[in-house]
Design an enzyme around this catalytic site. Structure first.
Site, PDB file in Angstrom:
ATOM      1  N   ASN A 112       0.859  -1.182   0.000  1.00  0.00           N
ATOM      2  CA  ASN A 112       0.000   0.000   0.000  1.00  0.00           C
ATOM      3  C   ASN A 112       0.889   1.224   0.000  1.00  0.00           C
ATOM      4  OD1 ASN A 112      -2.006   1.923   0.348  1.00  0.00           O
ATOM      5  ND2 ASN A 112      -2.119   1.632   2.558  1.00  0.00           N
ATOM      6  N   TYR A 252     -10.612  11.732   5.024  1.00  0.00           N
ATOM      7  CA  TYR A 252     -11.431  11.129   3.982  1.00  0.00           C
ATOM      8  C   TYR A 252     -11.307   9.616   3.829  1.00  0.00           C
ATOM      9  CZ  TYR A 252     -13.184  10.178  -0.748  1.00  0.00           C
ATOM     10  OH  TYR A 252     -13.854   9.663  -1.817  1.00  0.00           O
TER      11      TYR A 252
END
Length: 473
Positions: A112, A252
């Protein structure tokens, strides 16, 4: 979330578990809880102690796997991955985890983040004879490991990691061990959990809740963790570390029920909404949030301002992904299919619309228009983060200034473009105060590059498009 509509997407999520008889099933549930971090592909590699077995495909977790396929993945250890492509294109060859086989055994790899010097390293490796099978930056690590002169995988990996620059949370697995590594700035979240005697690792703690695991701790910047049948062993692969967790994880990307470095995401977002209300000071009749990531901030705004929070926008949760296209006309149509205003809530009202960010401005403009068409008397847009003026090179797909409306326009100009009666962004100082991350000297412990232009790592020339180089410092 409206990530696919706003053009703001996280690269991926990773999950791993060592020492559980239902490793594949546990990993499936872990990936399902991380689905918001990537919807383009998913994969699982399982180890039975003697061989590694891989199953992956394009699409959502529920599309790639079913009970029959999971039952065929035998083993007590596994790593998994959900992908959104920022570095490397689409296609099954780029879906992770990657599985590499050699005479010395097999290696599975999931990642990631985004390695900013990947292109430079690829050129060097290809000059030395390496042949890459994917266009992903992740594959670079496997080549660096195999070309290391060290004998043990542990030393090979530590040597390779010191050559990488950027954001990376790696999970590696062989027949005998699982290895976990986080970049020296800790740009991406990564946590360790435990379920019985088994250890698990995930991009977000919400994955632990769904599988019934207990949170142990966060992986630290520059840390290398080895998990095997003897337990968990930790050591630094570098002493040059400086915490800079991506602020957008709080704003977010992460799920509201996740905790990042001891801070609950919902609580942080609600505090950002309260801080925004103090800074905006707008007189209105109703507050509404853009589903889903902005709801927490909208609740906080309404609570502090003393204005009723109402469900002014409804998200259609049954829209297929096939309508999501890159063209602006279809993106605007996508907003109509994804969201609908509640006329009974907004008609004749002065509405405060809370959202987490503005990227291109397309979605904001369309939502403001929808609210007015539904009878809203005024529409005031309040954003629970500062203007995003700078591209991200660490795994978010905003790589140029051109796609960021705030890099080209003032707040007043953006207000005119989206058609709002007023537009307020949360200040950088207010955002940091609301999140509540402990200060480390003069450092806030967060990456603010997309807001301030100050990057925590060197940005390599071949990472930046030619016409962008003079804009990145």
């Amino acid at each position: 979330m409206l990530a696919e509509l706003k053009g703001l997407n996280e690269e991926c999520g990773v999950f791993g578990i060592w020492g559980h008889p239902d490793a594949a099933k546990i990993t499936y549930y872990g990936l399902h809880s991380l689905q918001h971090r990537g919807q383009e592909g998913a994969g699982i590699v399982v180890s039975n102690g003697g061989r590694l077995q891989v199953l992956k495909g394009e699409g959502l977790v529920t599309e790639v796997f079913n009970e029959g396929k999971i039952e065929k993945l035998h083993g007590k250890s596994a790593i998994g991955h959900v992908r959104y492509a920022t570095a490397g294109g689409g296609g099954i060859e780029n879906v992770q985890p990657f599985l590499f086989n050699s005479q010395n055994g097999s290696l599975a790899l999931a990642h990631n983040g985004n390695i900013v010097n990947a292109n430079a390293l690829k050129h060097q490796l290809e000059a030395q004879g390496s042949i890459f099978q994917t266009s992903s930056d992740t594959e670079v690590l496997a080549h660096l490991i195999k070309r290391s002169g060290y004998l043990s995988l542990n030393d090979q990996l530590k040597n390779a990691l010191t050559m990488l620059k950027g954001a990376y949370a790696f999970l590696l697995m062989t027949e005998t061990e699982m290895m976990v590594a986080l970049d020296p700035n800790g740009l991406r979240p990564l946590s360790i959990g435990q379920i019985g005697d088994a250890y698990c690792v995930a991009s977000e703690t919400c994955a632990f809740d769904i599988i019934g695991a207990e949170f142990v701790r966060d992986v630290m910047p520059g840390e290398l963790i080895v998990i095997d049948d003897r337990g968990l062993h930790s050591e630094p692969f570098t002493l040059s570390t400086s915490s800079a967790i991506c602020t957008m994880e709080y704003v977010y990307f992460s799920r509201p029920d996740s905790n990042i470095h001891g801070i609950n995401v919902h609580t942080a977002r609600k505090s950002m909404g309260k801080q925004l209300a103090m800074e905006a000071q707008i007189d209105a009749d109703v507050v509404t949030g853009v589903p889903d990531s902005s709801i927490s901030a909208a609740i906080g705004y309404a609570e502090l301002a003393g204005i009723p929070y109402e469900l002014g926008l409804i998200k259609n949760r049954y829209v297929g992904r096939t309508f999501i296209q890159p063209s602006q006309s279809l993106r605007e149509q996508g907003v109509k299919m994804k969201l609908a205003p509640v006329r009974g809530v907004v008609e004749g009202k002065r509405v405060i619309m809370v959202d987490d960010s503005i990227v291109r401005g397309t979605t904001s403009r369309r939502i403001v228009t929808m609210l007015r068409e539904a009878g809203a008397k005024e529409v005031h847009v309040c954003i629970s983060s500062p203007p995003m003026k700078n591209p991200c090179f660490y795994g978010i797909d905003t790589s140029t200034h051109e796609e960021l409306i705030a890099s080209k326009h003032s707040v007043e100009e953006i207000r005119e473009i989206i058609g709002a009666d007023s537009l307020t962004f949360l200040s950088v100082e207010g955002m940091l105060k609301a999140i509540g991350r402990p200060q480390d000297g003069n450092q806030c412990g967060q990456c603010l590059a997309c807001f301030t232009g100050n990057y925590p790592t060197e940005i390599y020339p071949d990472t930046v498009l030619p016409h962008e180089k003079e804009l990145v410092r």
